[in-house]
Design a protein around this motif. Structure first.
Motif, PDB file in Angstrom:
ATOM      1  N   LYS A 182       0.993  -1.074   0.114  1.00 31.31           N
ATOM      2  CA  LYS A 182       0.142   0.079   0.026  1.00 31.31           C
ATOM      3  C   LYS A 182       0.957   1.276  -0.118  1.00 31.31           C
ATOM      4  CE  LYS A 182      -1.783   3.179   2.099  1.00 31.31           C
ATOM      5  NZ  LYS A 182      -1.609   4.319   1.498  1.00 31.31           N
ATOM      6  N   GLU A 185      -0.327   7.785  -0.812  1.00 32.58           N
ATOM      7  CA  GLU A 185      -1.235   8.290  -1.987  1.00 32.58           C
ATOM      8  C   GLU A 185      -0.353   9.410  -2.815  1.00 32.58           C
ATOM      9  OE1 GLU A 185      -1.807   8.042   1.182  1.00 32.58           O
ATOM     10  OE2 GLU A 185      -2.003   9.971   2.341  1.00 32.58           O
ATOM     11  N   SER A 239       4.813   8.066   9.842  1.00 38.03           N
ATOM     12  CA  SER A 239       4.916   8.863  10.682  1.00 38.03           C
ATOM     13  C   SER A 239       4.661   7.920  12.049  1.00 38.03           C
ATOM     14  CB  SER A 239       4.000   9.891  10.759  1.00 38.03           C
ATOM     15  OG  SER A 239       2.663   9.298  10.548  1.00 38.03           O
TER      16      SER A 239
HETATM   17  P1  ADP Z   1       4.154  11.027   6.319  1.00 35.53           P
HETATM   18  O1  ADP Z   1       4.130  11.743   7.254  1.00 35.53           O
HETATM   19  O2  ADP Z   1       5.489  10.116   5.752  1.00 35.53           O
HETATM   20  O3  ADP Z   1       2.847  11.246   5.085  1.00 35.53           O
HETATM   21  P2  ADP Z   1       1.866   9.019   7.082  1.00 35.53           P
HETATM   22  O4  ADP Z   1       2.300   8.126   8.365  1.00 35.53           O
HETATM   23  O5  ADP Z   1       0.916   9.947   7.224  1.00 35.53           O
HETATM   24  O6  ADP Z   1       3.399   9.450   6.892  1.00 35.53           O
HETATM   25  O7  ADP Z   1       2.066   7.878   5.579  1.00 35.53           O
HETATM   26  C1  ADP Z   1       2.690   6.822   5.435  1.00 35.53           C
HETATM   27  C2  ADP Z   1       1.725   6.016   4.990  1.00 35.53           C
HETATM   28  O8  ADP Z   1       0.856   5.533   5.933  1.00 35.53           O
HETATM   29  C3  ADP Z   1       0.955   6.237   3.621  1.00 35.53           C
HETATM   30  O9  ADP Z   1       0.968   5.163   2.807  1.00 35.53           O
HETATM   31  C4  ADP Z   1      -0.035   6.854   4.210  1.00 35.53           C
HETATM   32  O10 ADP Z   1      -1.055   6.505   3.272  1.00 35.53           O
HETATM   33  C5  ADP Z   1      -0.638   5.574   5.273  1.00 35.53           C
HETATM   34  N1  ADP Z   1      -1.536   6.086   6.319  1.00 35.53           N
HETATM   35  C6  ADP Z   1      -1.724   7.373   6.804  1.00 35.53           C
HETATM   36  N2  ADP Z   1      -2.651   7.302   7.618  1.00 35.53           N
HETATM   37  C7  ADP Z   1      -3.176   6.065   7.760  1.00 35.53           C
HETATM   38  C8  ADP Z   1      -3.831   5.139   8.613  1.00 35.53           C
HETATM   39  N3  ADP Z   1      -4.822   5.754   9.244  1.00 35.53           N
HETATM   40  N4  ADP Z   1      -4.038   3.815   8.552  1.00 35.53           N
HETATM   41  C9  ADP Z   1      -3.208   3.157   7.636  1.00 35.53           C
HETATM   42  N5  ADP Z   1      -2.369   3.787   6.816  1.00 35.53           N
HETATM   43  C10 ADP Z   1      -2.333   5.365   6.697  1.00 35.53           C
END
Ligand code: ADP
Length: 490
Positions: A182, A185, A239
């Motif tokens: 996955k 985005e 994150s």
């Molecule tokens: P960044 O700050 O690097 O964007 P994120 O943790 O937001 O870090 O994103 C890392 C990955 O986690 C991406 O593939 C994002 O789509 C996915 N992601 C974000 N929120 C969720 C969630 N609630 N559950 C699962 N995956 C998530």
């Protein structure tokens, strides 16, 4: 400068499930944009629970056969994938620069780095050995077998769209697992390009599946991957906030979990540092990927007696070496930030610090003439606890430089955060090198070196920076089960 134009045969606009290129079951799509000017590159499927269920089913079915492959067969498969990546390196780099914005030079470096994991794990797969133990009684044979854990879910971020996938998928495939990827985005196109190369390399259907989601569906898809009993391992890079959500969600199925989360790397320059090396390391560690890496130097601590010298040389390097702009143009060293929320966060942090008395040495503003997502390389000093930026992971091209007087003080400050991924320090004093190495609460240390990642290294953090290691001989362990065998009466 001339724009580089080449064919884009690896540019895919569909998801990849069970060996087929497919749209979302709802037919919905979302746009992937080039951060340099917000232009749409293409649309990809906005997949949701139904598509993810199909991907899990495909991976589960494929696992029944794939688990019986020999290590040599998996090694050959990975080697074939690696060779295709190698041949397609330039095209992969171009796709990466388009969707992520990093300069072509940085994309080429990431592709080389990302490819190296597939090569590494093609070699490591043949060295997954069990153990024969000494039995405490006669007539018994005790063995340890290593087996693939099963279907693995791999959730990856946008800052290294290629390497974060290969570092996980290479290990999973080497172990004999099948997987569902996955991607972020923001950067699904590099992932899909890797899927196309896996297809060309002859991966059996269902061994690698790629589910693309918009932010609307990321959470539900993530939840399903965490809570499905058919998925046995989850490997996540992103994150700390999202990592904690996933860790919680994985509890219900007691899933094997690998987490590579945020860092907040201290970068310490001791009195006996080689200053030219330190400045070069600071540039590479702070500004790689425009400051958007989890191992980026985030807090600079410079010894009182070397402070002015460092500041001067660092500023000179910044103005002389950084050329921000459209990463696809030759000569550009650094691209924009990935999205407007990142630019806004950084702008707020810097403005707050300046309002509260921090001193600005360069930058401190957006570069709107270059595009909507550019922020100038910035250096701040005189930052204290009253400011939001103090001790915070910045994830952008902003360097905060503190002054220190004693080793004890600086180690205490370095360890004062809840995370511990990378740390860097510069010193020519051997005793100090060993002393400080032992005391720093981080998972990885660069001593007199600002760039430390490679396939051979055990990448990972301590404290809230994560669980488990990627790369190295340890990287496969997340994807293996141990089976203890006691044969009696022999
Ligand atoms: P960044 O700050 O690097 O964007 P994120 O943790 O937001 O870090 O994103 C890392 C990955 O986690 C991406 O593939 C994002 O789509 C996915 N992601 C974000 N929120 C969720 C969630 N609630 N559950 C699962 N995956 C998530």
């Amino acid at each position: 400068p001339s724009r580089i134009v080449r064919s884009m045969s690896l540019l895919k606009s569909q998801g990849y499930i069970n060996g087929k290129w497919v749209p979302a079951s709802t037919g919905e799509t979302f746009a992937v944009c080039n951060p340099v000017n917000n232009s749409i590159i293409t649309e990809v499927p906005d997949m949701s629970v139904e598509d993810t269920t199909q991907a899990i089913d495909a991976a589960k079915k494929a696992f029944q056969r794939f688990r019986t492959t020999t290590a040599k067969e998996r090694s050959d498969l990975l080697r074939c994938w690696y060779n295709l990546m190698l041949q397609s390196s330039e095209e992969l780099a171009e796709i990466l620069t388009k969707e992520n914005g990093k300069s072509l030079a940085e994309s080429r470096a990431e592709i080389k780095y990302g490819n190296s994991f597939v090569e590494w794990f093609s070699e490591e797969s043949r060295r997954i050995n069990g153990e024969v133990l000494q039995a405490p009684v006669r007539n018994r044979k005790l063995l340890i077998l290593k087996q693939p854990i099963g279907v693995a879910a791999l959730i990856t971020p946008w800052n290294f769209p290629h390497a974060m996938i290969t570092r996980k998928a290479g290990a999973a495939i080497a172990a004999g697992c099948t997987c569902i990827i996955k991607p972020s985005e923001d950067t699904p196109l590099t992932a899909l390009a890797l899927g196309k190369l896996a297809e060309d390399a002859g991966f059996p259907p269902g061994v690698i599946n790629i589910v693309t989601t918009s932010p609307k569906n990321s959470a539900v898809v993530g939840k399903l991957l965490c809570e499905s009993t058919d998925v046995r391992a989850l490997s996540f890079t992103g994150s700390t906030a999202v990592g904690k959500i996933l860790y919680n969600q994985c509890a219900s199925t007691v899933k094997r979990i690998g987490l590579e989360l945020g860092g907040n790397a201290p970068f310490i320059i001791f009195e006996k540092a080689n200053m030219d090396l330190a400045v070069a390391g600071a540039m590479a560690s702070k500004f790689r990927n425009t400051g958007q890496t989890c191992v980026s130097a985030n807090r600079f601590y410079v010894h009182d007696k070397r402070f002015d010298e460092f500041l001067q040389k660092f500023k000179e390097k910044i103005s002389g070496e950084i050329k921000m702009g459209d990463g696809s143009l030759e000569g550009i060293t650094h691209g924009p930030l990935i999205k407007s929320s990142q630019v806004e966060t950084i702008e707020c942090l810097v403005n707050d610090a300046l309002e509260k008395g921090a001193k600005l040495h360069c930058g401190g503003k957006r570069l709107d003439n270059l595009g909507p997502l550019f922020y100038a390389p910035t250096v701040l000093t005189d930052v204290d606890e009253s400011m939001e930026i103090y001790g915070k992971e910045i994830f952008g091209p902003v360097a905060v430089i503190h002054r220190f007087k004693s080793e004890e003080d600086v180690v205490k400050m370095a360890n004062s955060v809840p995370v511990g991924l990378a740390g860097y320090f510069y010193s020519e004093d051997l005793s100090q090198i060993f002393r400080v190495t032992e005391k720093l609460e981080v998972g990885m240390i660069g001593v007199n070196e600002g760039i430390i990642s490679c396939a051979e290294a055990a990448f990972g953090g301590v404290k809230e920076s994560g669980i488990g290691r990627e790369g190295s001989t340890h990287g496969i362990e997340d994807f293996l089960d141990i089976k203890y065998l006691c044969i009696g009466n022999v």
